[in-house]
Design a protein around this motif. Structure first.
Motif, PDB file in Angstrom:
ATOM      1  N   LEU A  28      78.378-104.598  97.074  1.00 15.32           N
ATOM      2  CA  LEU A  28      78.058-103.613  95.919  1.00 15.32           C
ATOM      3  C   LEU A  28      76.721-103.896  95.423  1.00 15.32           C
ATOM      4  N   SER A  29      76.207-105.202  95.516  1.00 15.07           N
ATOM      5  CA  SER A  29      74.957-105.315  95.138  1.00 15.07           C
ATOM      6  C   SER A  29      73.822-104.629  95.938  1.00 15.07           C
ATOM      7  N   VAL A  30      74.030-104.560  97.011  1.00 14.41           N
ATOM      8  CA  VAL A  30      73.237-103.856  98.134  1.00 14.41           C
ATOM      9  C   VAL A  30      73.119-102.351  97.666  1.00 14.41           C
ATOM     10  N   LEU A  31      74.259-101.674  97.359  1.00 15.77           N
ATOM     11  CA  LEU A  31      74.528-100.330  97.209  1.00 15.77           C
ATOM     12  C   LEU A  31      73.830-100.035  95.937  1.00 15.77           C
ATOM     13  N   ILE A  32      73.930-100.802  94.856  1.00 20.63           N
ATOM     14  CA  ILE A  32      73.477-100.755  93.559  1.00 20.63           C
ATOM     15  C   ILE A  32      71.928-100.625  93.703  1.00 20.63           C
ATOM     16  N   VAL A  33      71.376-101.682  94.244  1.00 18.05           N
ATOM     17  CA  VAL A  33      69.920-101.665  94.610  1.00 18.05           C
ATOM     18  C   VAL A  33      69.326-100.576  95.365  1.00 18.05           C
ATOM     19  N   ALA A  34      70.164-100.154  96.372  1.00 17.23           N
ATOM     20  CA  ALA A  34      69.654 -98.935  97.167  1.00 17.23           C
ATOM     21  C   ALA A  34      69.790 -97.610  96.411  1.00 17.23           C
ATOM     22  N   LEU A  35      70.669 -97.501  95.458  1.00 17.85           N
ATOM     23  CA  LEU A  35      70.747 -96.350  94.494  1.00 17.85           C
ATOM     24  C   LEU A  35      69.416 -96.373  93.578  1.00 17.85           C
ATOM     25  N   ILE A  36      69.197 -97.400  93.079  1.00 15.98           N
ATOM     26  CA  ILE A  36      67.986 -97.620  92.181  1.00 15.98           C
ATOM     27  C   ILE A  36      66.685 -96.976  92.913  1.00 15.98           C
ATOM     28  N   VAL A  37      66.527 -97.532  94.160  1.00 14.51           N
ATOM     29  CA  VAL A  37      65.313 -97.408  95.161  1.00 14.51           C
ATOM     30  C   VAL A  37      65.230 -95.917  95.257  1.00 14.51           C
ATOM     31  N   LEU A  38      66.614 -95.198  95.705  1.00 11.87           N
ATOM     32  CA  LEU A  38      66.595 -93.949  95.972  1.00 11.87           C
ATOM     33  C   LEU A  38      66.105 -92.949  94.775  1.00 11.87           C
ATOM     34  N   GLN A  39      66.696 -93.332  93.657  1.00 13.96           N
ATOM     35  CA  GLN A  39      66.259 -92.569  92.425  1.00 13.96           C
ATOM     36  C   GLN A  39      64.879 -92.672  92.186  1.00 13.96           C
ATOM     37  N   CYS A  40      64.349 -93.947  92.349  1.00 13.83           N
ATOM     38  CA  CYS A  40      62.681 -94.091  92.360  1.00 13.83           C
ATOM     39  C   CYS A  40      62.228 -93.111  93.232  1.00 13.83           C
ATOM     40  N   LEU A  41      62.483 -93.212  94.509  1.00 14.46           N
ATOM     41  CA  LEU A  41      61.720 -92.540  95.632  1.00 14.46           C
ATOM     42  C   LEU A  41      61.992 -90.943  95.652  1.00 14.46           C
ATOM     43  N   HIS A  42      63.391 -90.637  95.505  1.00 19.65           N
ATOM     44  CA  HIS A  42      63.786 -89.061  95.801  1.00 19.65           C
ATOM     45  C   HIS A  42      64.751 -89.119  94.396  1.00 19.65           C
ATOM     46  N   PRO A  43      64.232 -88.763  93.206  1.00 20.13           N
ATOM     47  CA  PRO A  43      65.038 -88.705  92.136  1.00 20.13           C
ATOM     48  C   PRO A  43      66.069 -87.626  92.219  1.00 20.13           C
ATOM     49  N   ARG A  44      67.212 -87.711  91.822  1.00 18.95           N
ATOM     50  CA  ARG A  44      68.255 -86.808  91.521  1.00 18.95           C
ATOM     51  C   ARG A  44      68.784 -86.660  89.957  1.00 18.95           C
ATOM     52  N   PRO A  45      69.107 -85.933  89.366  1.00 14.72           N
ATOM     53  CA  PRO A  45      69.532 -85.886  87.990  1.00 14.72           C
ATOM     54  C   PRO A  45      70.777 -86.673  88.112  1.00 14.72           C
ATOM     55  N   TRP A  46      71.038 -87.738  86.985  1.00 14.41           N
ATOM     56  CA  TRP A  46      71.985 -88.746  87.302  1.00 14.41           C
ATOM     57  C   TRP A  46      73.312 -88.019  87.139  1.00 14.41           C
ATOM     58  N   ALA A  47      73.273 -86.906  86.223  1.00 15.44           N
ATOM     59  CA  ALA A  47      74.734 -86.066  86.027  1.00 15.44           C
ATOM     60  C   ALA A  47      75.153 -85.436  87.143  1.00 15.44           C
ATOM     61  N   SER A  48      74.230 -85.511  88.268  1.00 11.15           N
ATOM     62  CA  SER A  48      74.751 -84.618  89.302  1.00 11.15           C
ATOM     63  C   SER A  48      75.347 -85.577  90.585  1.00 11.15           C
ATOM     64  N   LEU A  49      75.092 -86.999  90.221  1.00  7.07           N
ATOM     65  CA  LEU A  49      75.691 -88.040  91.210  1.00  7.07           C
ATOM     66  C   LEU A  49      77.046 -88.066  91.442  1.00  7.07           C
ATOM     67  N   PRO A  50      77.911 -87.877  90.314  1.00  4.25           N
ATOM     68  CA  PRO A  50      79.258 -88.088  90.595  1.00  4.25           C
ATOM     69  C   PRO A  50      79.958 -86.892  91.412  1.00  4.25           C
ATOM     70  N   ALA A  51      79.263 -85.870  91.566  1.00  3.51           N
ATOM     71  CA  ALA A  51      79.676 -84.705  92.637  1.00  3.51           C
ATOM     72  C   ALA A  51      79.494 -85.142  94.038  1.00  3.51           C
ATOM     73  N   LEU A  52      78.888 -86.278  94.398  1.00  2.00           N
ATOM     74  CA  LEU A  52      78.621 -86.706  95.690  1.00  2.00           C
ATOM     75  C   LEU A  52      79.674 -87.494  96.170  1.00  2.00           C
ATOM     76  N   VAL A  53      80.801 -87.932  95.180  1.00  2.00           N
ATOM     77  CA  VAL A  53      81.920 -88.800  95.255  1.00  2.00           C
ATOM     78  C   VAL A  53      83.018 -87.859  95.699  1.00  2.00           C
ATOM     79  N   ASP A  54      83.812 -88.512  97.072  1.00  2.00           N
ATOM     80  CA  ASP A  54      84.861 -87.501  97.160  1.00  2.00           C
ATOM     81  C   ASP A  54      86.249 -88.314  96.422  1.00  2.00           C
ATOM     82  N   TRP A  55      86.354 -87.736  95.268  1.00  3.29           N
ATOM     83  CA  TRP A  55      87.429 -88.357  94.233  1.00  3.29           C
ATOM     84  C   TRP A  55      88.823 -88.557  95.055  1.00  3.29           C
TER      85      TRP A  55
END
Length: 382
Positions: A28-55
């Motif tokens: 979980l820690s690696v995934l959180i860090v990876a998300l932060i890095v991705l948002q810094c390098l290739h930012p997406r609107p935060w509100a769009s991220l939940p749509a990536l989840v297969d709920w």
């Protein structure tokens, strides 16, 4: 105390808490860090991220976690296991039983839950009579990975591919059954060679194992109902019924489930789908024409799992192929080989608490990956 003195202490406390969390939940820690890095390098609107989840997958997993926790807390599995063991009289017979028990439990209760039942059972039996414990735990780990291939409930990657593949429960089982059966045959042949016919004595196993019969009975009924609802793509309704029911009746069932695992899945969908969408990643994977050939999808799943584990491999590669069966074959075989191929391997080694497990595990798992990979490719071609 002056503010200047309190601030360093508060900072050290926060650092210790962060380190403790990272140590306890490294994935979980690696995934959180990876998300932060991705948002810094290739930012997406935060509100769009939940749509990536297969709920649908996450909701189904949540319901299964609640139901399997209810079965586990009822004590029924340990009671049943100890009852069955008393019919065994040899080391080889015990290995056969433990392999079968682990594989059978993994088809319905997931490979992780099966390990939390069967490995502690092996440890308790080892206290009663000498057993080749390391080898037995390794074969149990191989068994849950092989047995869990059979059903959508067996492991997280199957659950994901079942929900996204658009196939029925029965069709999924029929599609994966040949690989599951073949790998189980190989595993039993190996067990016949590596375990002796030495006599065992479990007469000292007289400790009572109480069972919460109402809990296991209700859990069994709800299990069937929930699977039927999930098969009809109504996992949200099933989860609402199961979750609220247990919260009102036995709240500890809901409170004690593996909540970090659900968070891991949410972040895994966001991170891996974000990575797969990166132009250079998309271009690199597209060169292998994974979507154009079942064997390519199979090989990609079997190999990529060795580096990032089979659940992330399934989620990432599903962006490039719609052949759910070839991908399921690949990531299933990918659970063998290097230990990281399946989180179940890491759990088994950790539960055993035995020194020298890593080397011995790979002496069995890597050859099994090679043999299983060959068998899987042959079955896929037919």
């Amino acid at each position: 105390m002056p503010v200047a003195e309190r601030t360093p202490k508060a900072s050290r406390s926060i650092i210790r808490e962060v380190f403790a969390f990272a140590t306890k939940e490294p994935v979980l820690s690696v995934l959180i860090v990876a998300l932060i890095v991705l948002q810094c390098l290739h930012p997406r609107p935060w509100a769009s991220l939940p749509a990536l989840v297969d709920w649908q997958t996450v909701l189904t997993l949540a319901g299964l976690l609640i139901l399997t926790k209810a079965v586990e807390l009822s004590g029924f599995l340990i009671w049943m296991a100890h009852r069955v063991v008393h019919r065994i009289h040899s080391e080889r017979g015990l290995a056969f039983l433990m392999i079968g028990l682990a594989a059978a439990l993994s088809t319905l209760l997931t490979n992780d839950v099966a390990l939390f039942v069967v490995v502690p059972l092996a440890l308790s039996l080892h206290k009663l009579t000498p057993l080749p414990l390391k080898r037995l735990v390794i074969f149990i780990a191989l068994a849950v990975n092989a047995g869990s291939i059979l059903t959508p409930l067996g492991n997280p990657q199957n659950l994901f591919l079942w929900q996204t593949g658009g196939v029925s429960f029965g069709a999924f089982v029929l599609g994966l059954a040949p690989l599951c059966i073949a790998l189980m045959v190989v595993l039993y042949l190996m067990a016949a060679v590596f375990f002796r016919g030495k006599a065992l004595d479990f007469s000292k196993d007289v400790e009572p194992h109480p069972v919460d019969r109402p809990l296991v009975g209700i859990a069994a009924v709800l299990f069937v109902a929930f699977v039927l609802l999930a098969d009809a793509h109504h996992a949200a309704i099933g989860l609402a019924g199961v979750g609220l029911g247990f919260l009102l009746w036995r709240p500890r069932v809901v409170l004690q489930i593996d909540w970090p695992l659900l968070l891991i899945f949410v972040f895994m969908f966001i991170v891996l789908r974000s990575v797969a969408a990166l132009p250079w990643i998309h271009e690199t994977i597209s060169r292998f024409d994974i979507g154009g050939s079942p064997l390519h999808a199979y090989a990609a799943g079997a190999v990529l799992s060795q580096g990032i584990s089979n659940v992330p491999a399934a989620i990432m590669l599903a962006e490039f192929t719609k052949d759910w069966r070839a991908l399921a074959f690949g990531v299933s075989v990918g659970g063998f080989g290097i230990a990281i191929g399946s989180l179940a391997n890491l759990i088994a080694v950790r539960l055993s608490n035995e020194r020298g497990m890593w080397l011995q595990f790979h002496l069995f798992s890597i050859p099994f990956w090679i043999v299983g990979g060959t068998i899987g490719a042959g079955l896929l071609l037919h």
